[in-house]
Motif scaffolding. Sequence first.
Motif, short mmCIF file in Angstrom:
data_model
loop_
_atom_site.label_atom_id
_atom_site.label_comp_id
_atom_site.label_asym_id
_atom_site.label_seq_id
_atom_site.Cartn_x
_atom_site.Cartn_y
_atom_site.Cartn_z
N ALA A 140 -44.33 94.12 -65.64
CA ALA A 140 -43.14 94.17 -64.77
C ALA A 140 -42.55 95.58 -64.72
N ILE A 141 -42.56 96.28 -65.84
CA ILE A 141 -42.05 97.66 -65.87
C ILE A 141 -42.91 98.55 -64.98
N LYS A 142 -44.21 98.44 -65.12
CA LYS A 142 -45.12 99.29 -64.34
C LYS A 142 -45.05 98.99 -62.84
N LYS A 143 -44.77 97.74 -62.48
CA LYS A 143 -44.70 97.35 -61.07
C LYS A 143 -43.32 97.57 -60.46
N SER A 144 -42.33 97.84 -61.28
CA SER A 144 -40.95 97.95 -60.81
C SER A 144 -40.84 99.01 -59.71
N LYS A 145 -40.26 98.60 -58.59
CA LYS A 145 -40.15 99.52 -57.47
C LYS A 145 -38.95 99.12 -56.62
N LYS A 146 -37.94 99.96 -56.61
CA LYS A 146 -36.76 99.72 -55.78
C LYS A 146 -36.37 101.04 -55.13
N TYR A 147 -36.01 100.96 -53.87
CA TYR A 147 -35.64 102.15 -53.10
C TYR A 147 -34.73 101.71 -51.96
#
Length: 183
Positions: A134-141
């Motif tokens: 989940a950390i590696k996939k985390s993506k927010k913009y």
Amino acid sequence: MPILIPKRKPKRKVIRREKPTDINEAFERVISAYSAYYDLNRDDPLEPFDAEAVFRIHDEQYILIKKAKVSEADSNEFVYFAKTGELSEEQFLEYENTAWEDGLSRAQPKENHRNSDVTVVITAESISPEAERAIKKSKKYKSYKMGIHGWSAHRVVAYDFSKHTLLYNRRGEELKEIFSNIF
């Protein structure tokens, strides 16, 4: 005829520290690294975090005199620190979403706003494999008015004390060198 030897790019000096003896020492190292440049809040941070920090900078450029202003920009970073035992995926998602929502509420997108980044720094006894993914996939913009009024990006850095390893998302990789010097 002289022999030309190409110049080498100097290597950055990496300070190797001893591994922290416990999770509290690891957490304090992170906090002290941020305390030099950030406004640190350990007294009443946002729940469920143990501390938070804010960095704000205003930049102006002008030609010869201050009245001839060419540009100005505001940059912000909101950092949320958490210390925990075993980090589960659910707990990570709670940290991530809480920090993102609070960081966006603090952003003030306007004409001279450049960016307001949200960073989550987690120090954990251990991190579950699901939380690692989940950390590696985390993506927010988030872009404000198609980028005209700036943007907000989300960075995550997590330190697994049991393995003495750093985990980060794609944007958090920018902090890899800094955290390598801390641990």
